[in-house]
Design an enzyme around this catalytic site. Sequence first.
Site, PDB file in Angstrom:
ATOM      1  N   ASN A  93     -66.543 -24.060 -73.178  1.00 31.23           N
ATOM      2  CA  ASN A  93     -66.161 -24.828 -74.356  1.00 31.23           C
ATOM      3  C   ASN A  93     -65.205 -24.083 -75.269  1.00 31.23           C
ATOM      4  O   ASN A  93     -64.975 -22.888 -75.131  1.00 31.23           O
ATOM      5  CB  ASN A  93     -67.405 -25.293 -75.101  1.00 31.23           C
ATOM      6  CG  ASN A  93     -67.907 -26.618 -74.551  1.00 31.23           C
ATOM      7  OD1 ASN A  93     -67.273 -27.649 -74.738  1.00 31.23           O
ATOM      8  ND2 ASN A  93     -69.024 -26.571 -73.853  1.00 31.23           N
ATOM      9  N   HIS A 121     -63.835  -0.008 -73.812  1.00 25.66           N
ATOM     10  CA  HIS A 121     -62.939   1.102 -74.134  1.00 25.66           C
ATOM     11  C   HIS A 121     -63.648   2.437 -73.897  1.00 25.66           C
ATOM     12  O   HIS A 121     -64.818   2.600 -74.248  1.00 25.66           O
ATOM     13  CB  HIS A 121     -62.501   1.037 -75.599  1.00 25.66           C
ATOM     14  CG  HIS A 121     -61.514  -0.057 -75.872  1.00 25.66           C
ATOM     15  ND1 HIS A 121     -60.178   0.057 -75.556  1.00 25.66           N
ATOM     16  CD2 HIS A 121     -61.680  -1.278 -76.408  1.00 25.66           C
ATOM     17  CE1 HIS A 121     -59.564  -1.059 -75.896  1.00 25.66           C
ATOM     18  NE2 HIS A 121     -60.443  -1.891 -76.414  1.00 25.66           N
ATOM     19  N   LYS A 188     -83.426 -10.559 -76.314  1.00 27.33           N
ATOM     20  CA  LYS A 188     -84.698 -10.214 -75.655  1.00 27.33           C
ATOM     21  C   LYS A 188     -85.327 -11.482 -75.099  1.00 27.33           C
ATOM     22  O   LYS A 188     -85.086 -12.584 -75.590  1.00 27.33           O
ATOM     23  CB  LYS A 188     -85.639  -9.548 -76.644  1.00 27.33           C
ATOM     24  CG  LYS A 188     -85.107  -8.204 -77.117  1.00 27.33           C
ATOM     25  CD  LYS A 188     -86.053  -7.536 -78.075  1.00 27.33           C
ATOM     26  CE  LYS A 188     -85.478  -6.186 -78.493  1.00 27.33           C
ATOM     27  NZ  LYS A 188     -86.256  -5.554 -79.538  1.00 27.33           N
TER      28      LYS A 188
END
Length: 198
Positions: A93, A121, A188
């Site tokens: 979307n 990075h 979680k």
Amino acid sequence: MINLLFNIRRGRNFIKSIIYNVLFFKGKAKMLYCGRNVSFRGKNITLGKNIRIYDNSKIFGNIKIGDNTSLSENVEVRTNFSKIVIGSNCTINRNSLVIGKVTIGDFVLIAPNSVIVGSNHNFQKLDLPIKKQGVSSKGIIIEDDVWIGANVTILDGVIIGKGSIVAAGSVVTKDIGPYSIVGGIPAKVIKKRNNESE
């Protein structure tokens, strides 16, 4: 008058799709719909049948998209040094970003404003700016039949198991087992999906 303008715009998009099919994708893509200002860049773009790519979306790099998949407005799929594979019957979307090394299975739903980053990075050297240390990539795997809510961020190195649901606003930093419902920052497990009625 409105119908005439609509039909002109629709006809223009149809003609543009034919041109993309014949010239850019060498006739491989079938029934491709492209909205306004859709950009393609790269020699290794493979599109399946019945792909819909809406306004202002960008497809850059080594990309493979399966049949019946839809990219809404302002979606960017981009890789410079690896490959992105998006399966069949998926929906990504509006305003979402898929970047780096990413594999997405079939029947995956990705809600608006999601960020899926299959690279990172490097930052180990203190005497060199992070920008000059390059990037590394473990990759992200999103298995079949996953639903990712709005404003979700998925970080490099994560596997999201089949049939899982990621709640809106979550940040996924670790693997998620199959048929899990997860949420939060970091995400979680809230519960597991099962066939029993609640």
